[in-house]
Design an enzyme around this catalytic site. Structure first.
Site, PDB file in Angstrom:
ATOM      1  N   LYS A 196       0.758  -1.317   0.045  1.00 11.56           N
ATOM      2  CA  LYS A 196       0.036  -0.094   0.017  1.00 11.56           C
ATOM      3  C   LYS A 196       0.746   0.958   0.072  1.00 11.56           C
ATOM      4  O   LYS A 196       2.011   1.170   0.260  1.00 11.56           O
ATOM      5  CB  LYS A 196      -0.838  -0.068   1.342  1.00 11.56           C
ATOM      6  N   TYR A 224      17.628  28.947   9.828  1.00  3.35           N
ATOM      7  CA  TYR A 224      16.494  29.701  10.318  1.00  3.35           C
ATOM      8  C   TYR A 224      16.491  29.534  12.019  1.00  3.35           C
ATOM      9  O   TYR A 224      16.343  28.724  12.353  1.00  3.35           O
ATOM     10  CB  TYR A 224      15.390  29.368   9.422  1.00  3.35           C
TER      11      TYR A 224
END
Length: 373
Positions: free
Chosen positions: A35, A253
């Site tokens: 899946k 950041y």
């Protein structure tokens, strides 16, 4: 020239992992669960290595059709069943086995007029409380399905919630056996964790997922040490820049990492737009591990869209162009996931389409040779 980042899918590892599962559950047949496009590995890429399974389990009708187009003639199981009445015609056309987990699906099946009998797996809710008939309702659901002319074989199916944890599976196995007592038909209970650690639940069919791809059901690589499982996906890149920092300099950041001493850092061509987790820690006590030139080091600073930074202190000879392993052989994906507050399943499935992916194929000598996917 393209960015140096690249994922590799290792077919020999997939074949090895299927062999491990066979040895763990020698008397059971194996549904290879593919899946989510084979947990991000790609159905096309894994098919050749997993075609030794007895069947494939997945969710999407389009993926089932793809398996038929690839030449698979064996069983294919739709783990969530179907969603619309018109799906039943495709189930018949492509000879699929379908889960049945609710009254709505039974009603659609009752109204269907297929030309031949359909194989179904009737799902019993033994405590997971996602899909399946309650134990008190299960026998009536089975009798209803058995009475339908369009239904052929019926396999009894459930799913474990705690096969990888201390609560275990005993309560669910007890509920399963009580609800299915004296009903004919095979049984399918075991997920990856039950394949590894609960042989009493193997029954006729097992449904391994994450262990096919070489990662741990618990999210802890130590728990599968010694099993022989091998990572089927690796993610590689290179250093594209090197920076020299002085004490007090910050990285990335938010300036979350501050250098406490003179140090070199490397900038890697990989970021969250490639599927690497933005929340991987590059500061504090538990920083995400990385391999540079085969040497283990750690992230520094916050992961950005296209880049991340690593501490080069353990690898002083590293330079622009040095190879980097983000996960794979020598660096289990579960370790990266743990340092990112997630699980290996998510990292596999999140690999971005923009990352070039190659396949290390199975050859006649069982060696790996790279081929473009």
């Amino acid at each position: 020239m393209p960015r140096p980042i690249q994922a590799v899918i290792h077919q020999p590892a997939l074949a090895n992992n299927l062999d491990v599962i066979r040895r763990k559950a020698p008397d059971a047949r194996v549904w290879a669960v593919v899946k989510a496009n084979a947990y991000g590995h790609g159905i096309r890429r894994v098919f050749a290595a997993l075609r030794g399974a007895d069947g494939f389990g997945l969710l999407d009708l389009n993926e089932a059709v793809l398996l038929r187009d690839l030449g698979w003639q064996g069983p294919i199981l739709l783990l969530e069943g179907f969603f619309q009445p018109q799906d039943i015609a495709l189930i018949e056309q492509y000879r699929l086995t379908t889960a049945i987990h609710c009254d709505e699906q039974l009603r659609m099946l009752e109204s269907a007029r297929p030309k031949g009998p359909l194989a179904i797996q009737l799902k019993l809710n033994t405590g997971m409380n996602r899909l399946g008939f309650h134990p008190a309702e299960y026998r009536a659901a089975w009798e209803r399905a058995r009475a339908m002319p369009c239904v052929g074989s019926i396999v009894h199916m459930t799913h474990f919630s705690d096969a990888d944890g201390p609560r275990g599976i005993a309560h669910q196995v007890e509920a399963f056996d009580a609800a299915t007592a004296n009903l004919p038909g095979e049984a399918s209970l075991s997920n990856s964790a039950a394949v590894l650690w609960h042989p009493q639940a193997h029954r006729a069919w097992v449904r391994p997922g994450i262990i096919l791809y070489g990662a741990s059901p618990t999210g802890r690589d130590a728990d599968i040490a010694g099993t022989g499982l091998q990572p089927a996906m690796s993610l590689h890149s290179e250093l594209i820049a090197v920076q020299d920092l002085q004490p007090g300099d910050t990285v990335g950041y938010g300036s979350l990492f501050t250098a406490e001493r003179p140090m070199r850092i490397g900038v890697v061509a990989c970021g969250y737009a490639d599927g690497y987790p933005r929340h991987a820690s590059g500061w504090g006590e538990q920083r995400a591990p990385v391999l540079v030139d085969g040497v283990r080091t750690e992230l520094v600073g916050r992961v950005s869209m296209d880049m991340l930074c690593v501490d080069l202190t353990p690898c002083p000879k590293a330079r622009v162009g040095s190879p980097v392993t983000l996960w794979g052989q020598g660096l289990p994906i579960d370790e990266v996931a743990q340092a990112s507050g997630t699980v290996g399943y998510e990292l596999m499935c999140a690999l971005a389409p923009r990352v070039p992916t190659t396949v290390a194929t199975i050859t006649a000598s069982d060696s790996a040779a790279p081929a473009v996917a």
